[in-house]
Design a protein around this motif. Sequence first.
Motif, PDB file in Angstrom:
ATOM      1  N   ILE A 141      24.751  24.018  84.678  1.00 43.94           N
ATOM      2  CA  ILE A 141      23.852  23.884  83.537  1.00 43.94           C
ATOM      3  C   ILE A 141      22.749  22.801  83.802  1.00 43.94           C
ATOM      4  CG2 ILE A 141      25.020  21.871  82.554  1.00 43.94           C
ATOM      5  CD1 ILE A 141      23.933  25.300  80.506  1.00 43.94           C
ATOM      6  N   SER A 142      23.046  21.791  84.578  1.00 41.32           N
ATOM      7  CA  SER A 142      22.034  20.916  84.873  1.00 41.32           C
ATOM      8  C   SER A 142      20.767  21.488  85.758  1.00 41.32           C
ATOM      9  CB  SER A 142      22.570  19.689  85.601  1.00 41.32           C
ATOM     10  OG  SER A 142      23.574  19.042  84.722  1.00 41.32           O
ATOM     11  N   ILE A 143      20.885  22.121  86.421  1.00 42.27           N
ATOM     12  CA  ILE A 143      19.816  23.016  87.376  1.00 42.27           C
ATOM     13  C   ILE A 143      19.298  24.186  86.844  1.00 42.27           C
ATOM     14  CG2 ILE A 143      20.831  21.626  89.457  1.00 42.27           C
ATOM     15  CD1 ILE A 143      21.878  24.413  90.437  1.00 42.27           C
ATOM     16  N   GLU A 144      19.883  24.665  85.645  1.00 43.21           N
ATOM     17  CA  GLU A 144      19.560  25.932  85.073  1.00 43.21           C
ATOM     18  C   GLU A 144      18.441  25.902  84.383  1.00 43.21           C
ATOM     19  OE1 GLU A 144      19.978  29.272  85.442  1.00 43.21           O
ATOM     20  OE2 GLU A 144      21.530  29.070  87.110  1.00 43.21           O
ATOM     21  N   GLU A 145      17.258  26.565  84.369  1.00 46.09           N
ATOM     22  CA  GLU A 145      16.078  26.674  83.412  1.00 46.09           C
ATOM     23  C   GLU A 145      16.517  27.052  81.893  1.00 46.09           C
ATOM     24  OE1 GLU A 145      12.873  28.458  85.026  1.00 46.09           O
ATOM     25  OE2 GLU A 145      12.265  27.118  86.385  1.00 46.09           O
ATOM     26  N   LYS A 146      17.149  28.032  81.747  1.00 44.19           N
ATOM     27  CA  LYS A 146      17.533  28.744  80.537  1.00 44.19           C
ATOM     28  C   LYS A 146      18.865  28.234  80.315  1.00 44.19           C
ATOM     29  CE  LYS A 146      14.293  32.424  81.054  1.00 44.19           C
ATOM     30  NZ  LYS A 146      14.234  34.200  81.365  1.00 44.19           N
ATOM     31  N   ARG A 147      19.073  27.186  79.846  1.00 45.11           N
ATOM     32  CA  ARG A 147      20.693  26.755  79.721  1.00 45.11           C
ATOM     33  C   ARG A 147      21.244  27.435  78.645  1.00 45.11           C
ATOM     34  NH1 ARG A 147      18.233  20.820  80.501  1.00 45.11           N
ATOM     35  NH2 ARG A 147      18.318  20.425  82.629  1.00 45.11           N
ATOM     36  N   LEU A 148      20.512  27.631  77.581  1.00 42.80           N
ATOM     37  CA  LEU A 148      21.266  28.267  76.641  1.00 42.80           C
ATOM     38  C   LEU A 148      21.757  29.735  76.915  1.00 42.80           C
ATOM     39  CD1 LEU A 148      19.576  27.533  73.220  1.00 42.80           C
ATOM     40  CD2 LEU A 148      21.702  26.617  73.786  1.00 42.80           C
ATOM     41  N   GLU A 149      20.760  30.374  77.587  1.00 43.72           N
ATOM     42  CA  GLU A 149      21.154  31.760  78.213  1.00 43.72           C
ATOM     43  C   GLU A 149      22.423  31.641  79.276  1.00 43.72           C
ATOM     44  OE1 GLU A 149      20.709  35.828  79.115  1.00 43.72           O
ATOM     45  OE2 GLU A 149      19.935  34.455  77.436  1.00 43.72           O
ATOM     46  N   TYR A 150      22.580  30.592  80.003  1.00 41.22           N
ATOM     47  CA  TYR A 150      23.614  30.382  81.001  1.00 41.22           C
ATOM     48  C   TYR A 150      25.009  30.204  80.116  1.00 41.22           C
ATOM     49  CZ  TYR A 150      26.369  28.467  84.669  1.00 41.22           C
ATOM     50  OH  TYR A 150      27.307  28.096  85.692  1.00 41.22           O
ATOM     51  N   CYS A 151      25.073  29.247  78.767  1.00 40.05           N
ATOM     52  CA  CYS A 151      26.034  29.237  78.307  1.00 40.05           C
ATOM     53  C   CYS A 151      26.440  30.492  77.502  1.00 40.05           C
ATOM     54  CB  CYS A 151      25.691  28.130  77.123  1.00 40.05           C
ATOM     55  SG  CYS A 151      25.595  26.455  77.554  1.00 40.05           S
ATOM     56  N   ARG A 152      25.601  31.365  77.187  1.00 36.32           N
ATOM     57  CA  ARG A 152      25.836  32.798  76.514  1.00 36.32           C
ATOM     58  C   ARG A 152      26.630  33.506  77.650  1.00 36.32           C
ATOM     59  NH1 ARG A 152      24.373  37.639  76.270  1.00 36.32           N
ATOM     60  NH2 ARG A 152      22.624  37.311  77.811  1.00 36.32           N
ATOM     61  N   LYS A 153      26.120  33.504  78.867  1.00 38.57           N
ATOM     62  CA  LYS A 153      26.695  34.236  79.934  1.00 38.57           C
ATOM     63  C   LYS A 153      28.011  33.700  80.451  1.00 38.57           C
ATOM     64  CE  LYS A 153      22.405  36.420  81.953  1.00 38.57           C
ATOM     65  NZ  LYS A 153      21.590  36.441  83.044  1.00 38.57           N
ATOM     66  N   HIS A 154      28.250  32.387  80.179  1.00 38.01           N
ATOM     67  CA  HIS A 154      29.349  31.838  80.658  1.00 38.01           C
ATOM     68  C   HIS A 154      30.219  31.369  79.595  1.00 38.01           C
ATOM     69  CE1 HIS A 154      26.812  32.101  84.477  1.00 38.01           C
ATOM     70  NE2 HIS A 154      27.943  32.304  84.979  1.00 38.01           N
ATOM     71  N   TRP A 155      30.322  31.877  78.589  1.00 37.31           N
ATOM     72  CA  TRP A 155      31.055  31.454  77.426  1.00 37.31           C
ATOM     73  C   TRP A 155      32.709  31.197  77.591  1.00 37.31           C
ATOM     74  CZ3 TRP A 155      35.336  34.215  75.294  1.00 37.31           C
ATOM     75  CH2 TRP A 155      35.271  35.415  75.606  1.00 37.31           C
ATOM     76  N   ILE A 156      33.182  31.882  78.595  1.00 34.47           N
ATOM     77  CA  ILE A 156      34.523  31.705  79.017  1.00 34.47           C
ATOM     78  C   ILE A 156      34.513  30.460  79.829  1.00 34.47           C
ATOM     79  CG2 ILE A 156      36.652  32.767  80.366  1.00 34.47           C
ATOM     80  CD1 ILE A 156      35.181  35.391  79.989  1.00 34.47           C
TER      81      ILE A 156
END
Length: 296
Positions: A173-188
């Motif tokens: 999450i620290s190195i991703e640009e689209k952090r909300l998108e990353y959270c959405r994809k990795h909600w588990i």
Amino acid sequence: MNRYIKQVDQFAAAPMFFSAVFFLVFVAGTLHLSNVESPGIVLDICNWCLFLLYPLFILEAVVHLALGSPRWKFNLLYCLIPPLRICARDQMTGRAIWFPILAWQEVTDEFREKIQKSFSAPMLIIALLVLPLFAVEHYWQKQIESSPILADMTALATGLIWFAFTLEFTVMISIEEKRLEYCRKHWIDLAVICLPMIAFMRALRLAQLTKTARVFRLKSLVIKLYRALLVLEVINRILHRNPEKRIARLEVVLAEKEREIEGIKAEMAFLSEKIAVKSLQNAENPAQQSITRKAA
């Protein structure tokens, strides 16, 4: 002053990285050992280590505040959530991150891909360890309940799995640009990380207000839900190893990049046309002024 900020960054990079990692280790121990009916000295050790490590994050924040570092506000965030310090970016540019062996690295697409690949295989192995751990807890339930040492060992094993998931999520999450998108994809992953913390705070509050029996009923319910999420995470990890699904995800990414490229080309064409029109207007103005002077 910038020289001193860079020196502090260089000096504190490794110590603060490992301090944040160890802080996360002891948080994992505290969260999971608190679910044990009769926690022993290991829980006390975890709590004391957290108490001793925390001043380091305050000290670093004070130093950067005194130096007027450009990203000193992030250090205040690290005081609130110390594990986020694991992937703190450099104070001057905010584009580089320190990792063991790799040292300072600029965050690029290649770097993100490299970090993601380095986590892939180890995290799959750790996720698969969930299954034998649950089997041990199920078949040896009475022995575990009657032995504080076994109870602590199983709690620490579960805590280790939680630590691995949290470390991976924090780094990515620290190195991703689209952090909300990353959270959405990795909600588990996010649910696996947050559930023990929410349950710990809830149980702590109930322990102050109600009887102990209700607290342990809540812990039992949370543990069952937590196990279900971990099993779902194992399935999710296995499915993500499927090359066909990987190709499908890469095709989506490629389509997004192509749309971005088309947007950039369109903007460049618009700006070029605007410059050409402006240049033509500038060329016509002297000619019109010359004709006006001759007519006068």
